[in-house]
Motif scaffolding. Structure first.
Motif, PDB file in Angstrom:
ATOM      1  N   ARG A   1       0.836  -1.207   0.000  1.00  0.00           N
ATOM      2  CA  ARG A   1       0.000   0.000   0.000  1.00  0.00           C
ATOM      3  C   ARG A   1       0.871   1.258   0.000  1.00  0.00           C
ATOM      4  O   ARG A   1       0.609   2.203  -0.739  1.00  0.00           O
ATOM      5  N   LEU A   2       1.924   1.270   0.815  1.00  0.00           N
ATOM      6  CA  LEU A   2       2.828   2.427   0.840  1.00  0.00           C
ATOM      7  C   LEU A   2       3.559   2.583  -0.489  1.00  0.00           C
ATOM      8  O   LEU A   2       3.769   3.700  -0.964  1.00  0.00           O
ATOM      9  N   ALA A   3       3.935   1.472  -1.098  1.00  0.00           N
ATOM     10  CA  ALA A   3       4.588   1.530  -2.409  1.00  0.00           C
ATOM     11  C   ALA A   3       3.621   2.058  -3.462  1.00  0.00           C
ATOM     12  O   ALA A   3       4.013   2.822  -4.351  1.00  0.00           O
ATOM     13  N   THR A   4       2.356   1.677  -3.358  1.00  0.00           N
ATOM     14  CA  THR A   4       1.338   2.179  -4.281  1.00  0.00           C
ATOM     15  C   THR A   4       1.186   3.681  -4.139  1.00  0.00           C
ATOM     16  O   THR A   4       1.140   4.413  -5.133  1.00  0.00           O
ATOM     17  N   VAL A   5       1.139   4.163  -2.904  1.00  0.00           N
ATOM     18  CA  VAL A   5       1.036   5.605  -2.650  1.00  0.00           C
ATOM     19  C   VAL A   5       2.273   6.319  -3.189  1.00  0.00           C
ATOM     20  O   VAL A   5       2.174   7.364  -3.837  1.00  0.00           O
ATOM     21  N   ALA A   6       3.455   5.748  -2.956  1.00  0.00           N
ATOM     22  CA  ALA A   6       4.696   6.358  -3.453  1.00  0.00           C
ATOM     23  C   ALA A   6       4.690   6.432  -4.976  1.00  0.00           C
ATOM     24  O   ALA A   6       5.073   7.445  -5.556  1.00  0.00           O
ATOM     25  N   ALA A   7       4.236   5.372  -5.614  1.00  0.00           N
ATOM     26  CA  ALA A   7       4.183   5.365  -7.078  1.00  0.00           C
ATOM     27  C   ALA A   7       3.182   6.395  -7.590  1.00  0.00           C
ATOM     28  O   ALA A   7       3.436   7.081  -8.583  1.00  0.00           O
ATOM     29  N   ALA A   8       2.076   6.532  -6.914  1.00  0.00           N
ATOM     30  CA  ALA A   8       1.070   7.524  -7.321  1.00  0.00           C
ATOM     31  C   ALA A   8       1.612   8.937  -7.181  1.00  0.00           C
ATOM     32  O   ALA A   8       1.232   9.831  -7.925  1.00  0.00           O
ATOM     33  N   ARG A   9       2.533   9.103  -6.255  1.00  0.00           N
ATOM     34  CA  ARG A   9       3.161  10.415  -6.063  1.00  0.00           C
ATOM     35  C   ARG A   9       4.432  10.559  -6.897  1.00  0.00           C
ATOM     36  O   ARG A   9       5.227  11.442  -6.664  1.00  0.00           O
ATOM     37  N   SER A  10       4.629   9.659  -7.821  1.00  0.00           N
ATOM     38  CA  SER A  10       5.749   9.659  -8.765  1.00  0.00           C
ATOM     39  C   SER A  10       7.090   9.299  -8.142  1.00  0.00           C
ATOM     40  O   SER A  10       8.128   9.580  -8.715  1.00  0.00           O
ATOM     41  N   ALA A  11       7.075   8.663  -7.004  1.00  0.00           N
ATOM     42  CA  ALA A  11       8.315   8.175  -6.392  1.00  0.00           C
ATOM     43  C   ALA A  11       8.498   6.718  -6.797  1.00  0.00           C
ATOM     44  O   ALA A  11       8.609   5.833  -5.973  1.00  0.00           O
ATOM     45  N   THR A  12       8.506   6.465  -8.085  1.00  0.00           N
ATOM     46  CA  THR A  12       8.458   5.099  -8.586  1.00  0.00           C
ATOM     47  C   THR A  12       9.745   4.308  -8.404  1.00  0.00           C
ATOM     48  O   THR A  12       9.730   3.102  -8.531  1.00  0.00           O
ATOM     49  N   ASP A  13      10.866   4.948  -8.106  1.00  0.00           N
ATOM     50  CA  ASP A  13      12.096   4.188  -7.893  1.00  0.00           C
ATOM     51  C   ASP A  13      11.935   3.219  -6.729  1.00  0.00           C
ATOM     52  O   ASP A  13      12.307   2.062  -6.820  1.00  0.00           O
ATOM     53  N   THR A  14      11.383   3.694  -5.638  1.00  0.00           N
ATOM     54  CA  THR A  14      11.156   2.843  -4.475  1.00  0.00           C
ATOM     55  C   THR A  14      10.067   1.835  -4.764  1.00  0.00           C
ATOM     56  O   THR A  14      10.198   0.654  -4.469  1.00  0.00           O
ATOM     57  N   ALA A  15       8.991   2.292  -5.339  1.00  0.00           N
ATOM     58  CA  ALA A  15       7.846   1.427  -5.597  1.00  0.00           C
ATOM     59  C   ALA A  15       8.162   0.348  -6.607  1.00  0.00           C
ATOM     60  O   ALA A  15       7.654  -0.772  -6.512  1.00  0.00           O
ATOM     61  N   ALA A  16       8.993   0.645  -7.582  1.00  0.00           N
ATOM     62  CA  ALA A  16       9.283  -0.313  -8.648  1.00  0.00           C
ATOM     63  C   ALA A  16       9.877  -1.610  -8.112  1.00  0.00           C
ATOM     64  O   ALA A  16       9.639  -2.673  -8.673  1.00  0.00           O
ATOM     65  N   ALA A  17      10.608  -1.538  -7.035  1.00  0.00           N
ATOM     66  CA  ALA A  17      11.203  -2.740  -6.462  1.00  0.00           C
ATOM     67  C   ALA A  17      10.172  -3.603  -5.744  1.00  0.00           C
ATOM     68  O   ALA A  17      10.383  -4.798  -5.568  1.00  0.00           O
ATOM     69  N   LEU A  18       9.075  -3.016  -5.338  1.00  0.00           N
ATOM     70  CA  LEU A  18       8.080  -3.730  -4.539  1.00  0.00           C
ATOM     71  C   LEU A  18       6.848  -4.149  -5.319  1.00  0.00           C
ATOM     72  O   LEU A  18       6.145  -5.056  -4.899  1.00  0.00           O
ATOM     73  N   LEU A  19       6.572  -3.504  -6.411  1.00  0.00           N
ATOM     74  CA  LEU A  19       5.329  -3.744  -7.139  1.00  0.00           C
ATOM     75  C   LEU A  19       5.580  -4.318  -8.523  1.00  0.00           C
ATOM     76  O   LEU A  19       6.547  -3.949  -9.183  1.00  0.00           O
TER      77      LEU A  19
END
Length: 85
Positions: A17-35
């Motif tokens: 869920r936090l990775a989804t929120v980060a990706a929605a806020r364009s912080a996809t570097d962190t999210a990309a590893a998790l999603l």
């Protein structure tokens, strides 16, 4: 509201869920590893151009292994965070 978003959901765990929120806020570097890539594609679409979301996007997500519940929770999270921002 943000505390609620960080709690485990019905289909996504707290980290997802936090990775989804980060990706929605364009912080996809962190999210990309998790999603998975399909989640990132859906998140980007809903965050940037929700009017373009079509039934085919849901069909594609389901075909790529996302459950219907994960799809709904992802769209819901992204919609909520985009409106908060």
């Amino acid at each position: 509201e943000l505390e609620h978003l960080a709690r485990p959901g019905t289909w996504l765990n707290a980290e997802e869920r936090l990775a989804t929120v980060a990706a929605a806020r364009s912080a996809t570097d962190t999210a990309a590893a998790l999603l998975p890539a399909e989640s990132l594609r859906l998140i980007d679409l809903v965050a940037r151009a929700p009017r373009l979301l079509r039934r085919e996007d849901c069909t594609r997500a389901l075909a790529d292994g996302m459950s219907a519940g994960e799809y709904v929770e992802t769209v819901s999270l992204v919609s909520r965070i985009v409106n908060l921002d």
